[in-house]
Design a protein around this motif. Structure first.
Motif, mmCIF file in Angstrom:
data_model
loop_
_atom_site.group_PDB
_atom_site.id
_atom_site.type_symbol
_atom_site.label_atom_id
_atom_site.label_comp_id
_atom_site.label_asym_id
_atom_site.label_seq_id
_atom_site.Cartn_x
_atom_site.Cartn_y
_atom_site.Cartn_z
ATOM 1 N N ALA A 1 17.647 133.970 66.850
ATOM 2 C CA ALA A 1 18.063 133.099 68.262
ATOM 3 C C ALA A 1 18.938 132.078 67.612
ATOM 4 O O ALA A 1 19.816 131.447 68.279
ATOM 5 N N ILE A 2 18.390 131.269 66.457
ATOM 6 C CA ILE A 2 19.124 130.106 65.918
ATOM 7 C C ILE A 2 20.745 130.659 65.680
ATOM 8 O O ILE A 2 21.715 129.838 65.911
ATOM 9 N N TRP B 1 22.563 133.023 66.631
ATOM 10 C CA TRP B 1 23.195 133.231 67.820
ATOM 11 C C TRP B 1 23.698 132.023 68.774
ATOM 12 O O TRP B 1 24.757 131.810 69.144
ATOM 13 N N LEU B 2 22.948 130.946 68.587
ATOM 14 C CA LEU B 2 23.061 129.761 69.178
ATOM 15 C C LEU B 2 24.325 128.986 68.377
ATOM 16 O O LEU B 2 25.166 128.460 68.935
ATOM 17 N N ARG C 1 27.671 130.163 68.519
ATOM 18 C CA ARG C 1 28.510 129.929 69.776
ATOM 19 C C ARG C 1 28.783 128.545 70.328
ATOM 20 O O ARG C 1 29.748 128.250 71.043
ATOM 21 N N LEU C 2 28.222 127.657 69.073
ATOM 22 C CA LEU C 2 28.401 126.153 69.612
ATOM 23 C C LEU C 2 29.482 125.637 68.432
ATOM 24 O O LEU C 2 29.958 124.551 68.651
ATOM 25 N N ARG D 1 28.156 135.909 62.639
ATOM 26 C CA ARG D 1 27.633 136.422 63.580
ATOM 27 C C ARG D 1 26.810 137.710 63.329
ATOM 28 O O ARG D 1 26.054 137.972 63.863
#
Length: 692
Positions: free
Chosen positions: A484-485, A487-488, A491-492, A500
């Motif tokens: 989850a981290i 993925w975040l 994208r930021l 990725r």
């Protein structure tokens, strides 16, 4: 040390030999991961069929049979599966010589060797921290198994009816079925070395169990494409999260070690159904299952569910014909070793169906007990729920509880994240048996009572059966958080987009979690409560050894020693020092002769220790040839004390002859042997409650 080494060799080597029935490669490694279960399967064949065929039935005879069977299996695989030897120069059928030539070795990658070695070392180290330096393993049931193992050695027989008896002299059969595979393995080690039974049993808890667990979880995870670091973390975590060590408090070493083999057996079945060697792997899978049945019977339920999940998750071609062949081979190999024992196995209900649910119709409390109680997720699974000793503060244990609960809360996402496919069988099996646990804890239905009867209605036994799940899913939750981290961030942060598809964040998250658990678990306030519980349930100090040795030297041949059965750890005088004791295994309901016999044994004990209202039992003292009475100051917590020291000291039936620390040894006097056949008459029913 020598006994420990031999205990490991006899538990691993026969099953490991069977690995050579497969060609070098991943399938051989899968067999080696399941070698403890395969050895137990070979033990089952020997214990069932040697007596049936009229052959020698001792523990060493079973060991010889194991090695012969394993050797025959390897030779047969070379003779009948010609593909194993490879084709000859003309591409035709290989020669006989070619079939037996040395096959090229397939070495695992260094990362896999490290993935097995590091978790094994960590788990064994904590096993030693918990269980090392005790005179004998803790717990009531450990003394039962010590008795059974010594009986195997004394009688030269592995038959349950020869081993499961009411005592060591003037015996009656106390049960007609008992899963003795592990006991036979311990007896083999002791007979080969002359060491102590307690040493062989401790070797299983401290070393063999952790080794089997690591190989089982790591092998299963890697076969389902888990990354090495994540698989290693999953293999390490169950030593810290879940009740791996708690079973040993009560001496249930087979309850601890049987679930350690679950993943390896499931993997063996899966590769049999979906691999290129359906007959060979199917036969081995069935053999491993039979071994588990004769070690800790009801664990096959969890392994069956786990196996279905592994079969579905394994990415390998599936051919209906090969799958049916493998399944048929597994059924044959699983049932054939048990055929002589099926009657006793199917009739072994005893007191199982008489247990009432612990929380009848209290589903909310059952859900709290199984799922939501924070104490449930304490390090090392201790203390058990409910316990007033647990205080939720910011201690290392509480920090670990918060981390564990957070990870478990997100672990269901493994059902949706492709790279966590390897964890789905564990999640589904764990969730299903949690539901079963809640149902059997609260439902008053006949079906629930019958199922719970398999584990005598004891809720914690279900948790012990699925204990690897808790640690594995905690690692899974950490990986979910890491993904989850990842993925975040991708994208930021533009520069992080290269991560990725990287496996690094998942490995880092799993590693950070396990390192945190190791650090928190190493804090004395984390492990000392469980260690203290072990000490409180085990003999400690040289006074026990001195007392055992004194009895061994001074008890005349044919004489026995009376004691407050198991409560004060005197049972090890028989298991480790061969000194005949008064009590054996309590009779199951319905065994009338053994029940009367056991009542007489307790009557003799109460007569000698001066219990108020005890009936005259001098005839029974003579019948069981009681020479000494031994008592100690320490006892297993919550176990009922069956004598008063003041009355014992005042009794004219015995006289104090020796003292070691707080252990006292009394010799029976002439008054203790006075025999009036009219007054010395038993009443009906077993008067002494016994533990399981």
């Amino acid at each position: 040390m020598f006994t420990t080494l031999i205990a490991l060799v006899v538990a691993l080597a026969p099953g490991a030999v069977l690995g050579f029935a497969l060609p070098p490669g991943r399938y051989r490694w899968a067999v080696w991961a399941a070698s403890p279960a395969l050895t137990l399967g070979l033990v089952t064949v020997g214990m069932a069929w040697l007596p049936t065929l009229g052959l020698p039935r001792s523990a060493l005879a079973v060991l010889v049979a194991e090695l012969v069977l394993a050797g025959v299996a390897v030779v047969a695989s070379r003779l009948f599966w010609h593909g194993l030897g490879g084709a000859d120069e003309d591409g035709g059928r290989p020669s006989l010589r070619a079939r037996f030539r040395r096959l090229p070795s397939v070495r695992p990658r260094w990362v896999d060797m490290a993935g097995l070695a590091v978790p094994s070392t960590i788990s064994i180290a904590f096993g030693w921290l918990m269980l090392g330096r005790l005179v004998a393993p803790p717990g009531w049931d450990a003394m039962n198994h010590g008795f059974l193992t010594r009986r195997i050695l004394d009688t030269g027989s592995v038959m349950v009816t020869d081993v499961c008896t009411s005592g060591v002299n003037q015996v009656n059969v106390s049960c007609t079925f008992y899963p003795l595979s592990a006991d036979i393995s311990w007896a083999q080690a002791v007979q080969l070395t002359g060491g102590h039974i307690s040493t062989a049993m401790a070797a299983w808890s401290i070393i063999l169990g952790p080794l089997a667990l690591v190989a089982s979880v790591y092998g299963c995870a890697r076969a389902l494409n888990a990354r090495p670091i994540v698989a290693a973390c999953a293999a390490t975590a169950p030593a810290f999260i879940g009740p791996m060590w708690v079973s040993v408090i009560n001496g249930r070493i087979n309850e601890q070690t049987a679930p350690c083999m679950a993943g390896a057996i499931a993997l063996l079945v899966a590769v049999a159904l979906r691999g290129p060697h359906p007959i060979r792997l199917g036969l081995l899978a069935g053999l491993a299952g039979a071994g588990l049945v004769m070690t800790h019977t009801y664990d096959v339920l969890f392994i069956g569910v786990l196996t279905i999940g592994v079969v579905l998750a394994l990415r390998a071609p599936f051919k209906l014909r090969d799958g049916a062949t493998a399944l048929g081979a597994a059924v044959v190999a699983g049932l054939l070793p048990l055929v002589p024992l099926l009657g006793a196995l199917l009739g072994a209900n005893g007191e199982r169906t008489s247990n009432e649910p612990a929380l009848p119709n209290m589903w909310d409390k059952s859900f709290e007990y199984w799922v939501t109680h924070p104490q449930r997720y304490a390090l090392f699974g201790y203390p058990l729920v409910p316990s007033k000793d647990f205080v939720f503060t910011m201690s290392p244990i509480s920090v670990a509880v918060v981390i564990t609960m957070a990870c478990l809360l997100v672990s269901p996402f493994c059902l949706f994240i492709p790279r966590l496919r390897w964890a789905r069988p564990w999640f589904v099996a764990g969730a299903l048996f949690t539901v079963i646990g809640m149902w059997t804890t609260s439902s008053e239905s006949t079906a629930a009572a019958t199922l719970a009867g398999l584990w005598y209605g004891v809720r914690e036994r279900v948790r012990s059966m699925i204990f690897p799940v808790y640690g594995i899913l905690t690692v899974v939750g950490a990986v979910v958080i890491g993904i989850a981290i990842q993925w975040l961030v991708t994208r930021l942060v533009a520069k992080a987009r290269g991560l990725r598809d990287s496996a690094v964040p998942a490995a880092v998250a799993a590693s950070v979690l396990v390192l945190a658990l190791i650090g928190l678990g190493a804090v004395p306030s984390s492990w000392k409560p469980l260690r203290t519980a072990m000490i409180n349930r085990a003999p400690i100090g040289n006074s026990y050894v001195q007392a055992y040795e004194w009895l061994s030297e001074h008890t005349p041949p044919g004489k026995t020693v009376a004691y407050d059965r198991h409560r004060e750890f005197m049972s090890w005088a028989y298991a480790d020092y061969e000194n005949p004791l008064l009590f054996g295994i309590p009779p199951l309901p319905g065994l009338t002769a053994a029940g009367d016999d056991y009542e007489r044994r307790w009557a003799a004990f109460h007569w000698l220790v001066g219990t108020e209202g005890a009936r005259p039992a001098g005839c029974d003292v003579r019948r069981f040839s009681i020479e000494y009475v031994i008592v100690g100051k320490r006892g297993i917590p919550a176990a009922t004390k069956n004598y008063k020291q003041s009355l014992l000291d005042a009794s004219n039936k015995v006289t104090l002859v020796q003292k070691f620390g707080r252990i006292k040894i009394y010799q029976v006097t002439a008054a203790g042997q006075e025999c009036d056949t009219q007054a010395d008459r038993p009443t009906s029913g077993v008067t002494q409650p016994v533990g399981r």
